[in-house]
Design an enzyme around this catalytic site. Sequence first.
Site, PDB file in Angstrom:
ATOM      1  N   HIS A  74       0.815  -1.207   0.000  1.00 45.97           N
ATOM      2  CA  HIS A  74       0.000   0.000   0.000  1.00 45.97           C
ATOM      3  C   HIS A  74       0.856   1.267   0.000  1.00 45.97           C
ATOM      4  O   HIS A  74       2.002   1.266   0.474  1.00 45.97           O
ATOM      5  CB  HIS A  74      -0.945   0.004   1.204  1.00 45.97           C
ATOM      6  N   GLU A  76       0.685   4.075   1.707  1.00 45.29           N
ATOM      7  CA  GLU A  76       1.099   4.587   3.021  1.00 45.29           C
ATOM      8  C   GLU A  76       2.291   3.793   3.546  1.00 45.29           C
ATOM      9  O   GLU A  76       3.248   4.357   4.084  1.00 45.29           O
ATOM     10  CB  GLU A  76      -0.057   4.490   4.031  1.00 45.29           C
ATOM     11  N   CYS A 102      -6.109   1.359   5.298  1.00 44.64           N
ATOM     12  CA  CYS A 102      -6.622   0.103   5.840  1.00 44.64           C
ATOM     13  C   CYS A 102      -6.102  -0.024   7.269  1.00 44.64           C
ATOM     14  O   CYS A 102      -5.260   0.761   7.712  1.00 44.64           O
ATOM     15  CB  CYS A 102      -6.158  -1.082   4.989  1.00 44.64           C
ATOM     16  N   CYS A 105      -2.222  -0.484   7.522  1.00 45.71           N
ATOM     17  CA  CYS A 105      -1.507   0.780   7.314  1.00 45.71           C
ATOM     18  C   CYS A 105      -1.731   1.722   8.494  1.00 45.71           C
ATOM     19  O   CYS A 105      -0.819   2.455   8.886  1.00 45.71           O
ATOM     20  CB  CYS A 105      -1.943   1.430   6.005  1.00 45.71           C
TER      21      CYS A 105
END
Length: 155
Positions: A74, A76, A102, A105
């Site tokens: 992801h 992040e 999410c 993260c």
Amino acid sequence: MFSNDRLSREEMLMSIARVISFRGSCPKLRVGAVIAYQGRIISIGYNGSAPGLPHCLDVGCELDEKGHCIRTIHAEMNAIAWAARYGISTDECELYTTNSPCVICAKAIASAGILKVHYQAEYDQSHGLIYLEKTGIQIQKHNYEETSFIKYPLG
């Protein structure tokens, strides 16, 4: 157009996150993230495969039982990992991301010492936002689509 024809720092950083999302290599959802300290960018990230591994755009997505792509890292997480790799502190920073994080993260964001998360669109789960709230991290949703000079549909 913008008030006084000048972007605010938040508009600028969110717009940069949107531009960065175009580097994302998963067609299910392209996400961009910017980590800033006192309004200055210290790291960026977008969702894509680990270095040396094939990208979704090249070989297709690898989906889990819930239909989420597990091939990519992801945005992040990539921004946090890049800063860590090069010894750049993320303590007391703010994160700008095109989509709310999410829960995994969100845990990394909390562990990285990030104080505030700005996002534009909500991810398909709210667990990340709930986790951030529990940790005391500030959350701010933005809607710049009508005022942004960068227009594209968010997934």
